[in-house]
Write a protein that holds these residues in place. Structure first.
Motif, short mmCIF file in Angstrom:
data_model
loop_
_atom_site.label_atom_id
_atom_site.label_comp_id
_atom_site.label_asym_id
_atom_site.label_seq_id
_atom_site.Cartn_x
_atom_site.Cartn_y
_atom_site.Cartn_z
N ALA A 281 1.02 -1.23 0.00
CA ALA A 281 -0.01 -0.10 -0.03
C ALA A 281 0.97 1.30 0.07
CB ALA A 281 -0.93 -0.02 1.30
N GLY A 282 1.80 1.32 1.01
CA GLY A 282 2.92 2.48 0.79
C GLY A 282 3.52 2.70 -0.50
N LEU A 283 3.87 1.56 -1.23
CA LEU A 283 4.54 1.73 -2.52
C LEU A 283 3.59 2.37 -3.35
CD1 LEU A 283 6.90 0.84 -4.57
CD2 LEU A 283 5.77 -1.44 -4.82
N ALA A 284 2.53 1.69 -3.49
CA ALA A 284 1.20 2.37 -4.47
C ALA A 284 1.17 3.94 -4.17
CB ALA A 284 0.03 1.73 -4.28
N LEU A 285 0.97 4.05 -2.79
CA LEU A 285 1.00 5.41 -2.43
C LEU A 285 2.05 6.41 -3.03
CD1 LEU A 285 -1.15 7.40 -0.84
CD2 LEU A 285 0.39 6.98 1.22
N GLN A 286 3.36 5.98 -2.84
CA GLN A 286 4.29 6.94 -3.31
C GLN A 286 4.41 6.84 -4.59
OE1 GLN A 286 6.58 8.40 -1.51
NE2 GLN A 286 5.52 7.54 0.24
N LEU A 287 3.96 5.91 -5.59
CA LEU A 287 3.62 5.94 -6.97
C LEU A 287 2.85 7.11 -7.57
CD1 LEU A 287 4.04 2.39 -8.02
CD2 LEU A 287 5.81 3.92 -8.53
N VAL A 288 1.61 7.11 -6.64
CA VAL A 288 0.55 7.91 -6.97
C VAL A 288 1.05 9.35 -6.66
CG1 VAL A 288 -1.48 9.03 -6.19
CG2 VAL A 288 -1.16 6.52 -6.53
N ALA A 289 1.89 9.57 -5.76
CA ALA A 289 2.54 10.66 -5.23
C ALA A 289 3.26 11.56 -6.02
CB ALA A 289 3.06 10.69 -3.61
N ARG A 290 4.28 10.69 -6.71
CA ARG A 290 5.24 11.39 -7.84
C ARG A 290 5.10 10.64 -9.26
NH1 ARG A 290 8.31 6.80 -5.13
NH2 ARG A 290 9.37 5.36 -6.89
N GLY A 291 4.05 9.89 -9.56
CA GLY A 291 4.02 9.19 -10.64
C GLY A 291 3.06 10.40 -11.62
N THR A 292 3.01 10.09 -13.02
CA THR A 292 2.55 10.66 -13.85
C THR A 292 1.71 10.08 -14.87
OG1 THR A 292 4.34 11.20 -15.24
CG2 THR A 292 3.92 12.81 -13.56
N ASP A 293 0.75 10.48 -15.59
CA ASP A 293 0.24 9.83 -16.92
C ASP A 293 -0.42 8.43 -16.31
OD1 ASP A 293 0.83 12.07 -18.09
OD2 ASP A 293 2.79 11.34 -18.78
N ASP B 239 -2.73 3.53 -13.09
CA ASP B 239 -2.71 2.41 -12.41
C ASP B 239 -2.38 2.40 -11.05
OD1 ASP B 239 -3.22 1.40 -15.48
OD2 ASP B 239 -1.05 1.55 -15.78
N ALA B 240 -1.64 3.11 -10.85
CA ALA B 240 -1.31 3.02 -9.33
C ALA B 240 -2.43 3.70 -8.63
CB ALA B 240 0.04 3.89 -8.87
N VAL B 241 -3.31 4.53 -8.88
CA VAL B 241 -4.37 5.02 -8.33
C VAL B 241 -5.51 3.81 -8.26
CG1 VAL B 241 -6.41 6.65 -8.39
CG2 VAL B 241 -3.87 7.33 -8.73
N ALA B 242 -5.66 3.28 -9.36
CA ALA B 242 -6.83 2.20 -9.39
C ALA B 242 -6.28 1.08 -8.50
CB ALA B 242 -6.84 1.60 -10.85
N LEU B 243 -4.87 0.73 -8.31
CA LEU B 243 -4.65 -0.28 -7.17
C LEU B 243 -4.91 0.40 -5.97
CD1 LEU B 243 -3.08 -2.78 -6.37
CD2 LEU B 243 -0.84 -1.53 -6.68
N LEU B 244 -4.45 1.57 -5.65
CA LEU B 244 -4.65 2.13 -4.33
C LEU B 244 -6.04 2.16 -3.98
CD1 LEU B 244 -3.05 3.55 -2.12
CD2 LEU B 244 -3.62 5.63 -3.31
N VAL B 245 -7.01 2.33 -5.02
CA VAL B 245 -8.35 2.21 -4.70
C VAL B 245 -8.77 0.93 -4.16
CG1 VAL B 245 -10.64 2.50 -5.61
CG2 VAL B 245 -9.25 4.12 -6.19
N ASN B 246 -8.71 0.09 -4.87
CA ASN B 246 -8.85 -1.43 -4.47
C ASN B 246 -8.16 -1.51 -3.05
OD1 ASN B 246 -10.44 -1.83 -6.71
ND2 ASN B 246 -8.87 -3.28 -7.52
N LEU B 247 -7.16 -1.39 -2.74
CA LEU B 247 -6.35 -1.71 -1.58
C LEU B 247 -6.86 -0.92 -0.28
CD1 LEU B 247 -2.58 -1.82 -2.58
CD2 LEU B 247 -4.10 -3.56 -2.01
N SER B 248 -7.56 0.47 -0.49
CA SER B 248 -7.98 1.01 0.47
C SER B 248 -9.20 0.62 1.00
CB SER B 248 -8.23 2.63 0.04
OG SER B 248 -8.96 2.56 -0.93
N ALA B 249 -10.16 -0.36 0.11
CA ALA B 249 -11.20 -1.10 0.55
C ALA B 249 -10.93 -1.92 1.82
CB ALA B 249 -11.95 -1.80 -0.68
N ASP B 250 -9.63 -2.39 2.11
CA ASP B 250 -9.27 -3.39 3.14
C ASP B 250 -9.22 -2.65 4.52
OD1 ASP B 250 -8.62 -6.07 3.97
OD2 ASP B 250 -6.74 -4.85 4.49
N GLU B 251 -9.62 -2.99 5.33
CA GLU B 251 -9.68 -2.26 6.63
C GLU B 251 -8.28 -2.25 7.15
OE1 GLU B 251 -11.97 -1.73 10.84
OE2 GLU B 251 -12.35 -3.61 9.63
N ALA B 252 -7.43 -3.22 7.17
CA ALA B 252 -6.09 -3.21 7.60
C ALA B 252 -5.21 -2.38 6.78
CB ALA B 252 -5.50 -4.62 7.85
#
Length: 801
Positions: A444-456, A461-474
C-alpha cells in the motif's frame, strides 16, 4: 455528375525484397446528386511502393525517426499519425538487411518481417549470421535449380531428402526469392506431405521443412498459400508427436534412475556407466527436440493471424500441449511457449485449462521473477489474461511469492505498467486484498508513493490499485500511517480528482480507520483539531452539483461514511455552510443521477440521527421531496431500502417526525408494497418488504405514544386489504343482492330477513356487506358440486333422524 474523392490510408508494410515500403490505401469516390447530397460510394483498394533501398544503406538505428518523418512529408498517402508505424517498419527492414532470418528468427507478431522483441543482453551484431557461417550451416543453393531440389524430395533415402530440404531452406533465406518459392506449383504440397510422413524418421528433414515454413510464415501475404497446402496442420501434428515422445523419454529415464537407486550398492560400474550414457543421450535428444518444438511454435504463432486457424488450434487443445513446456529451462523455448499462451489465453477454454492445471499457475508465478526480461514480461502478460477471470485470480493469489515478485517488477520500467495492472486485478476480491496485505505490508505504501510522484498512465494504474487496497480495513489503517496520505488527499480535494476521492471514501467507510482519518486530516498542533477539509468538501460538492456527478457522488459518499456524532464531526456547522442548501436541489426528481441521490439519502440518514442537525433538517425542504422518489424508484431495491431507513431515522426525532407525518411518504410506502412495479429479484423484494413493514410498525408505535391514530387506522385498513386481497376482490366481483329494502336479504326459501349492519372491519363499511347479507352472494357464487354435496349431507341427516 459531381463527386468527392477521399483517400483512406491503410497498412504500411515492407515489400518481400526488403527494398521498398508498400503503402496500402483505399480510394473512396462519393457521387453527389443535383442537390449536393451524397449518393453512391465507390471504393477501390490500391497501393504504392516507395523505394528506400538506397536510403537504408549505411542507415543507423538512431536515424530511423528522421527518415520516417521525411517519408511521411513526401508521400501524400501516409498521414502524420502513421509516423510511428513507418518507424517500426523501417526498423524491421534495417534489421532484415543485417540479421539472417534463420536459424534464429524471433518474430512473434503475425506478418512481422523481423523480430518483434529486443534482447537486452544481445546486440544486433551478435545475432547476425555471416555468409561464411551460413555456408557451414546449410549447403549452397540457387533459385535456378528449384525444380531439382523438389525432385530430391522424392528420393527414398532420408539423407537425400534432408539435403534437398536444406537447399530449399538456403534459398528461402533470401527474402527476395520467397515469392518465387511460394508460386511453385508443387513445392509446398510436397514439403507438407514429407513432414507428415517422415518427420519421425529424420530430425534434419523435420527441422529443414519447418524452417522453410517459418521463413514464409513471417510474411502475411504467404499465409493463404501455406494454409492451402495444410502446412499448419502438419506442423501441429509434429508438435503433438514430439510432446508425447518427450514424455516417454522422461518416464524411461526416471524409471532407470529409480531402479538404480533401489538397487543401491548392487549396481555395477558397467551399469552405472550405461546409465550415465543414457542420460547424456536423453539430454542431447531433448535439446534437439527443444529446437524443433521452438520452430513449430513460431510457425503456428505466425499463422495464427488467421482467425480460422486460431479457433482450430483451440479445438485441437494446443494449450494442453503447451503447459508441460513451461517446465523447460531453455530461454528461447520458454519465450515461444509463453508467447503462444499469451495469444491463446484470451479464449475461455484455454483459460479454464490453465486455471485448473496444478502446474501452470505455479510455474507462471515462478517465471514472473525470471532473470531474463523477455520471459518475465511474457509471463506477466499471461498472468494478466488469467487475472481477468475470478477463478484465475483465485489461482494466482494462492501462489506464494507472487506479490513480492510483482512488487519487484514495479521497480523496473519495462514491466511496471503490466505489474500494476495485474496487482489491480488481483486486488479486486476482498479475500485476495487481505492476503496481499499480509504477505507484503509495504504494498500500500509503494502504491501511495507511485501516486504521489507518478504521472500519466502509471499514475492511473497506481491510483486504481490504491482504490482497491483502501477497501481493506487493515490496508486503510496502514495508508493513514504514511506521510504522503494527507497531502495527496488535500490535492485530490483541490483538484476535484474523483478517483483519489474514492480512496478517501473507502478509508472513511471502515470503523477502525474512521477515527484515525479524522485525527490525521484534522491534525493542527497550534490551534487544535481542524475541520477545514470537511468544509472544502462541502464547497466542492456545491461546485460539482451541476455537471460533475462523479465527483459529487464521491464527496457525498465520504460525508455519509463519517457516521460520527456532532462533537467529532461539526455537522451543524457543515449544514450552515451550505449542506442543507444543497440537499433539496439534489433530491429534485430529474435533477441528479441515481448514485448521487443514493448518497444524498444516506447523508440525510446521518444528519437525521444527529439531534442538533435533525432540528435543522426539519426546517429544510428536503423531507417533502422523499415521497416523489418513493413513487418513482420502486424497482430500485438499493435506493428503496435506503429511503425506508431514512424515514425510520426521521421518525426517531420529534421535529422531523411531525414533518414526515404531514407528507405523503407513508402513503407511497403502502403503494409500493401493494403495487407490482417492485424489484424483480426475489431476495431484493423481500428486503424492501421487510423494511417497509418495520417502518409501518414504527409509525403505529409512534402514534400510540402520541395518543393519535391518523396513520394507524389507514395502516390497519391497508394491512387488512393486503392480507385478504383475494376475499376483497371476490366481494367486489360478486353480483348485487336481490331487490328489496336496504339491509334486507333472502333466505334459501325466498323469505326476507333482517340483516345486521355490523362489519368485520369498521374502516371497510363502504366496500363490505353485512355478515348476514353476505351469505346470499357467497351461496350464489358457490360451485354446483358443493351445493349438491351439502344437499346430500342434509338428506342423510333427515333419514337418520
Amino acid at each position: 455528375m459531381p463527386f468527392k474523392k477521399h483517400i483512406r490510408p491503410g497498412k504500411v508494410e515492407a515489400s518481400p525484397d526488403g527494398l521498398s515500403l508498400v503503402v496500402n490505401f483505399t480510394t473512396e469516390i462519393t457521387h453527389l446528386d443535383e442537390d449536393g447530397m451524397p449518393g453512391r460510394v465507390e471504393k477501390s483498394p490500391d497501393k504504392r511502393e516507395v523505394p528506400i533501398g538506397d536510403a537504408l544503406r549505411g542507415l543507423r538505428l538512431e536515424d530511423i525517426p528522421s527518415l520516417a518523418q521525411d517519408l511521411v512529408e513526401k508521400c501524400r498517402y501516409i498521414p502524420a499519425k502513421k509516423t510511428g508505424e513507418v518507424e517500426k517498419v523501417l526498423a524491421k527492414m534495417l534489421a532484415m538487411q543485417t540479421d539472417a532470418p534463420f536459424p534464429r528468427p524471433k518474430g512473434f507478431a503475425p506478418g512481422d518481417s523481423q523480430s518483434a522483441s529486443n534482447r537486452s543482453n544481445r546486440s544486433c551484431a551478435q545475432e547476425s549470421v555471416l555468409d561464411a557461417q551460413l555456408v557451414d550451416l546449410l549447403p549452397d543453393a540457387s533459385i535456378q535449380k528449384l525444380d531439382d531440389y523438389v525432385e530430391e524430395m522424392y528420393e527414398e533415402q532420408m539423407e537425400a531428402k534432408a539435403a534437398g530440404a536444406q537447399r530449399l531452406l538456403r534459398v528461402c533465406t533470401q527474402v527476395e526469392l520467397l515469392e518465387q518459392v511460394s508460386e511453385h506449383p508443387s513445392l509446398l504440397g510436397v514439403l507438407s506431405r514429407e513432414l507428415r510422413e517422415n518427420a519421425k524418421r529424420s530430425y534434419e528433414l523435420a527441422v529443414a521443412i519447418t524452417g522453410i515454413f517459418l521463413c514464409l510464415s513471417r510474411f502475411s501475404r504467404f499465409h493463404g498459400t501455406l494454409l492451402a497446402s495444410h502446412c499448419g496442420d502438419v506442423t501441429m501434428r509434429v508438435l503433438e508427436y514430439e510432446s508425447r515422445r518427450r514424455n516417454v523419454l522422461q518416464k524411461d529415464l526416471q524409471l532407470s534412475q529409480g531402479q538404480m537407486v533401489a538397487r543401491g550398492s548392487q549396481v555395477s560400474s558397467a551399469e552405472r556407466a550405461e546409465l550415465e550414457f543414457s542420460e547424456r543421450r536423453s539430454r542431447a535428444l531433448l535439446d534437439r527436440q527443444d529446437h524443433l518444438l521452438q520452430l513449430c511454435l513460431q510457425v503456428l504463432r505466425s499463422l495464427s493471424e488467421d482467425t480460422k486457424l486460431e479457433f482450430k488450434l483451440v479445438k485441437q487443445k494446443l494449450g494442453q500441449l503447451l503447459i508441460p513446456l513451461l517446465s523447460r529451462h531453455q530461454e528461447d523455448l520458454l519465450v515461444r511457449t509463453l508467447s503462444m499462451l499469451h495469444k491463446l489465453s484470451v479464449f475461455e477454454q484455454n483459460k479454464d485449462l490453465l486455471v485448473s492445471s496444478e502446474e501452470a499457475p505455479v510455474r507462471l508465478a515462478e517465471l514472473v521473477g525470471q532473470s531474463a526480461p523477455e520471459v518475465s514480461s511474457l509471463a506477466l502478460r499471461v498472468c494478466y489474461n488469467l487475472s481477468l477471470d475470478e477463478q484465475g485470480r483465485a489461482a494466482l493469489t494462492c501462489q506464494a511469492g507472487l506479490v513480492a515478485r510483482l512488487v519487484a517488477a514495479i521497480s523496473q520500467q519495462g514491466t511496471r505498467q503490466v505489474a500494476l495492472k495485474l496487482l489491480y486485478n488481483l486486488s479486486m476480491d476482498a479475500s485476495a486484498r487481505s492476503r496481499m496485505t499480509k504477505q507484503h505490508p509495504t504494498l500500500a505504501g509503494l502504491a501511495l508513493q507511485l501516486v504521489a510522484r507518478g504521472t500519466d498512465q502509471v499514475e492511473e494504474d497506481a491510483v486504481a490499485l490504491l482504490v482497491n487496497l483502501s477497501a481493506d480495513e487493515a490496508t486503510a489503517c496502514l495508508l493513514l500511517a504514511e506521510e504522503a496520505f494527507v497531502p495527496m488527499m488535500l490535492r485530490a480535494i483541490s483538484n476535484a480528482d474523483a478517483t483519489l476521492l474514492k480512496v478517501l471514501r473507502h478509508v472513511a467507510l471502515h470503523a477502525a480507520s474512521r477515527p484515525m482519518l479524522l485525527d490525521t486530516m484534522g491534525r493542527d498542533d497550534e490551534v487544535g483539531p481542524s475541520f477545514e477539509w470537511l468544509f472544502e468538501l462541502v464547497q466542492l460538492a456545491m461546485r460539482s452539483a451541476a455537471d460533475r456527478h462523479e465527483v459529487l457522488a464521491e464527496v457525498l459518499g465520504t460525508l455519509a461514511a463519517l457516521d460520527c456524532p456532532s462533537p467529532e464531526v461539526p455537522w451543524p456547522e457543515l449544514c450552515d455552510g451550505g449542506l442543507l442548501e444543497l440537499l433539496p436541489r439534489l433530491l429534485m426528481v430529474g435533477f441528479s443521477e441515481d448514485d448521487v441521490v443514493l448518497e444524498s439519502v444516506q447523508l440525510m440518514s446521518v444528519l437525521a440521527l444527529d439531534p442538533p442537525c435533525a432540528v435543522l433538517l426539519a426546517g429544510s425542504k428536503a423531507i417533502p421531496l422523499l415521497a416523489d422518489w418513493l413513487a418513482s424508484k420502486r424497482a430500485d431495491a438499493d435506493l428503496m431500502v435506503q429511503l425506508l431507513f431514512l424515514l425510520r431515522c426521521l421518525l426517531l426525532c420529534e421535529e422531523t417526525c411531525e414533518v414526515l407525518l404531514r407528507t405523503d411518504a407513508l402513503k407511497r410506502v403502502m403503494e409500493a408494497l401493494r403495487s407490482e412495479g417492485g424489484p424483480k429479484d426475489e431476495e431484493a423484494a423481500q428486503a424492501v418488504q421487510a423494511a417497509a413493514e418495520e417502518l409501518l410498525h414504527l409509525v403505529m408505535a409512534v402514534e400510540s405514544r402520541k395518543k393519535t391514530d391518523t396513520w394507524t387506522k389507514r395502516i390497519q385498513a391497508f394491512r387488512f386489504k393486503l392480507h385478504n386481497e383475494e376475499w376483497c376482490h371476490a366481494l367486489q366481483a360478486s353480483p348485487p343482492p336481490p331487490r328489496g329494502e336496504k339491509g334486507e336479504g333472502r333466505d334459501r326459501k325466498g323469505r326476507h330477513k333482517e340483516t345486521s349492519s355490523e362489519t368485520r372491519a369498521p374502516s371497510l363499511e363502504a366496500t363490505m356487506p353485512s355478515r348476514r347479507s353476505s351469505q346470499g352472494p357467497w351461496a350464489e357464487t358457490m360451485g354446483f358440486g358443493e351445493l349438491e354435496e351439502k344437499r346430500g349431507r342434509k338428506k342423510t341427516r333427515e333419514k337418520r333422524s
